[in-house]
Design a protein around this motif. Structure first.
Motif, short mmCIF file in Angstrom:
data_model
loop_
_atom_site.label_atom_id
_atom_site.label_comp_id
_atom_site.label_asym_id
_atom_site.label_seq_id
_atom_site.Cartn_x
_atom_site.Cartn_y
_atom_site.Cartn_z
N SER A 19 95.94 -58.76 -21.17
CA SER A 19 95.25 -59.23 -19.98
C SER A 19 95.20 -58.14 -18.91
O SER A 19 94.23 -58.01 -18.19
CB SER A 19 95.90 -60.50 -19.42
N ILE A 20 96.27 -57.33 -18.81
CA ILE A 20 96.27 -56.22 -17.86
C ILE A 20 95.23 -55.19 -18.27
O ILE A 20 94.52 -54.64 -17.44
CB ILE A 20 97.68 -55.58 -17.78
N ALA A 21 95.09 -54.93 -19.55
CA ALA A 21 94.13 -53.94 -20.03
C ALA A 21 92.70 -54.37 -19.74
O ALA A 21 91.82 -53.52 -19.56
CB ALA A 21 94.31 -53.72 -21.53
N LEU A 22 92.43 -55.65 -19.67
CA LEU A 22 91.08 -56.14 -19.40
C LEU A 22 90.74 -56.15 -17.92
O LEU A 22 89.58 -56.28 -17.56
CB LEU A 22 90.90 -57.55 -19.97
N ALA A 23 91.72 -56.02 -17.06
CA ALA A 23 91.49 -56.06 -15.62
C ALA A 23 90.75 -54.80 -15.16
O ALA A 23 90.94 -53.72 -15.72
CB ALA A 23 92.80 -56.19 -14.87
N THR A 24 89.91 -54.96 -14.15
CA THR A 24 89.17 -53.85 -13.58
C THR A 24 89.78 -53.51 -12.23
O THR A 24 89.99 -54.39 -11.40
CB THR A 24 87.69 -54.25 -13.37
N PRO A 25 90.08 -52.24 -11.99
CA PRO A 25 90.64 -51.86 -10.69
C PRO A 25 89.55 -51.79 -9.62
O PRO A 25 88.38 -51.52 -9.92
CB PRO A 25 91.24 -50.48 -10.95
#
Length: 126
Positions: A19-25
């Protein structure tokens, strides 16, 4: 047959990392006047809302979509602005030139960060 706790732990860690990898900064600011809005005119949509910056706006196609937003750190000298919480906001407006990826309602911003910070780093997921 029960699933061993070690397997459950590994699955949990992998799910969190995924889920962290899918987040966009991005970055977030906040605003306080919610009506009228570009998406809903004079119809109020509550206070856990956000406005989309130009790169996300896409001619209003983003209206009504929801985003899970998490503060990840400061963008200025205010130390440790994040509360450790996340919030799900609904896009109700457009914020051309707002200075952030998302312009959160003050109520939404205050849930994830100290408003004194003004601008924060975020991760967001639709």
């Amino acid at each position: 047959m029960a699933i061993p706790k070690s397997i459950l732990l590994i699955i949990g860690v992998m799910a969190a990392l995924f889920s962290i990898a899918l987040a966009t900064p991005g970055t977030a600011t906040f605003y306080t006047n919610y009506v009228p809005s570009a998406c809903y005119g004079n119809t109020p949509q509550g206070t856990i809302i956000a406005a989309a910056s130009d790169p996300l706006w896409n001619n209003g196609a983003i209206c009504g979509k929801t985003f899970n937003v998490t503060c990840t750190g400061p963008t200025n000298p205010v130390p440790h602005p994040c509360t450790g919480k996340s919030i799900v906001v609904k896009i109700v407006d457009h914020c051309p030139g707002c200075g952030g990826t998302l312009d959160l309602s003050k109520e939404a911003f205050s849930t994830i960060a100290n408003p004194v910070a003004g601008v924060i780093k975020i991760d967001y997921v639709q």
